[in-house]
Design an enzyme around this catalytic site. Structure first.
Site, short mmCIF file in Angstrom:
data_model
loop_
_atom_site.label_atom_id
_atom_site.label_comp_id
_atom_site.label_asym_id
_atom_site.label_seq_id
_atom_site.Cartn_x
_atom_site.Cartn_y
_atom_site.Cartn_z
CG ASP A 299 -21.30 -26.98 -160.53
OD1 ASP A 299 -20.99 -26.76 -159.34
OD2 ASP A 299 -20.71 -26.45 -161.49
CE LYS B 83 -17.50 -20.91 -156.77
NZ LYS B 83 -16.84 -19.74 -157.31
CD1 TRP C 174 -19.73 -20.84 -163.51
CD2 TRP C 174 -18.06 -22.29 -163.90
NE1 TRP C 174 -18.54 -20.22 -163.20
CE2 TRP C 174 -17.50 -21.08 -163.42
CE3 TRP C 174 -17.20 -23.34 -164.22
CZ2 TRP C 174 -16.12 -20.89 -163.26
CZ3 TRP C 174 -15.83 -23.17 -164.05
CH2 TRP C 174 -15.31 -21.96 -163.58
N1 PMP Z 1 -18.93 -24.62 -161.15
C1 PMP Z 1 -19.32 -23.40 -160.73
C2 PMP Z 1 -20.77 -23.08 -160.71
C3 PMP Z 1 -18.35 -22.48 -160.33
O1 PMP Z 1 -18.72 -21.26 -159.93
C4 PMP Z 1 -16.99 -22.83 -160.38
C5 PMP Z 1 -15.89 -21.90 -159.92
N2 PMP Z 1 -16.13 -20.57 -159.97
C6 PMP Z 1 -16.65 -24.10 -160.85
C7 PMP Z 1 -17.64 -24.98 -161.20
C8 PMP Z 1 -15.21 -24.54 -160.93
O2 PMP Z 1 -14.78 -24.78 -159.65
P1 PMP Z 1 -13.26 -25.16 -159.32
O3 PMP Z 1 -12.46 -23.93 -159.54
O4 PMP Z 1 -13.37 -25.57 -157.87
O5 PMP Z 1 -12.87 -26.29 -160.20
#
Ligand code: PMP
Length: 360
Positions: A172, A196, A102
């Protein structure tokens, strides 16, 4: 079939009580004669729902008054872009800490807008730990410092909040928000996809220190500008009303269950017993340094990957589902967010022990 224990990383389990409440209010929200999803976002009913959700989140996280809370579309991924778009304000670069999949996505997006200084990276060690404060090479001229407190795929979590000497810290928190109390005042921006620990997909919660709002170029598209959403109370356009409502029910559930201090105690206990079961066996393993193990996402592998499919089907028969690891990692991953009852973790540990005895 009844309800299963769902170990999905996201969209993830929602507390059953919350689903039951939504069910009971589905056709007629508290005498309004309609479902929340049918309401005008500007009507007094939805305004009361949205205001209570924000007030409860502020109370749960002890968000100081000089922070705006926004409920936005585009998920956490749009924040990867909105952050540089809104915070660069004439600066040419930003610092990013690289701890996994991420972080890498956030970095790739930021590179479209600015120079990225990777302040630390554990990639050479296969991302098996978070770097220490001493390892961070921060640039005092950076517009901000971005990091991922919990890497959802690798299961790597920071045990500290980086010190950035006055440069705004951007986090994040998609997979760790609301898992424990934090000191919001240490952050310039906290953002998280909802799917989540907050509720259903379709929304990101973005908590921004007021001085970081309004820095963007006036030519930036309105929907991408934090100022638009801060000024409009996240209602510049039609917000994801039903997701916002469900998030509010989750915040209320958290308050009724002792808030984030209570969640932290339960989450730590759940994680510790699962890691103890993994470490105590010859058959299961988790590669993450013990200092950086996530409370929320616990990846583990079987000594013999040929048994993965049997493990998953045996678990499924007992109502333990969505344990397959991310495709980039393989093995298993148990995501154990707030809504995963301790009984679910106990049932998983019991199954792991039996499977090891039978097949290990
Ligand atoms: N950052 C993290 C740490 C994540 O776990 C995720 C999704 N699993 C995201 C960003 C992306 O999130 P989204 O699908 O809401 O764009």
């Amino acid at each position: 079939m009844g309800r299963v224990f769902n170990f999905s990383a996201g969209p993830a389990a929602v507390p059953q009580e919350v689903l039951e409440q939504a069910q009971s209010e589905m056709l007629d929200w508290r005498g309004a004669g309609m479902s929340v999803m049918e309401m005008s976002h500007r009507g007094k009913e939805f305004v009361s729902i949205s205001e209570k959700a924000e007030a409860d989140l502020r109370e749960l996280m002890a968000i100081p008054p000089n922070y705006k809370v926004m409920f936005l579309q585009g998920g956490a991924s749009l924040q990867f872009a909105m952050i540089p778009m809104n915070l660069l304000a004439g600066k040419t670069g930003a610092d990013y800490i690289n701890t996994g999949a991420w972080s890498k996505k956030a970095i790739a997006e930021a590179k479209r807008f600015c120079e990225v200084n990777v302040a630390a990276s554990t990639e050479a060690e296969s991302f098996m730990r978070a770097p220490s404060q001493d390892e961070l090479t921060l640039n005092s001229e950076a517009a901000y410092v971005h990091y991922t407190p919990n890497e959802t795929i690798g299961g790597v979590e920071f045990s500290y909040v980086p010190e950035t000497a006055g440069v705004p810290l951007v986090a994040d928190m998609s997979s760790t928000i609301l898992s424990r109390p934090i000191d919001v005042s240490k952050f310039g921006i906290i953002y998280a996809g909802a799917q989540k620990n907050i509720g259903p997909a379709g929304m990101a919660v973005v908590i921004v220190r007021e001085e970081l709002i309004g820095l963007a170029d006036g030519n930036l598209a309105a929907m991408l500008n934090y100022k638009t959403h801060a000024d409009g109370g996240s209602m510049y356009n039609t917000p994801p009303t039903y997701t916002w409502y469900l998030a509010g029910l989750v915040f209320d559930w958290l308050k009724r269950n002792g808030g984030l201090a209570a969640m932290a105690a339960i989450n730590e206990r759940k994680a510790k017993k699962l890691y103890a079961a993994i470490d105590g066996s010859e058959f299961y393993s988790n590669p993450v340094d013990t200092s950086s193990r996530s409370w929320m996402n616990v990846p583990f592998t079987l000594a013999n990957p040929d048994l993965d499919a049997d493990f998953l089907s045996g678990a499924g028969e007992r109502g333990l589902v969505t344990l397959k690891g991310h495709r980039s990692v393989g093995g298993m991953r148990a995501s154990i967010y707030n809504a995963m009852p301790e009984a679910g973790v106990d049932a998983l540990i019991e199954f792991m022990g039996e499977f090891e005895k039978r097949r290990g």
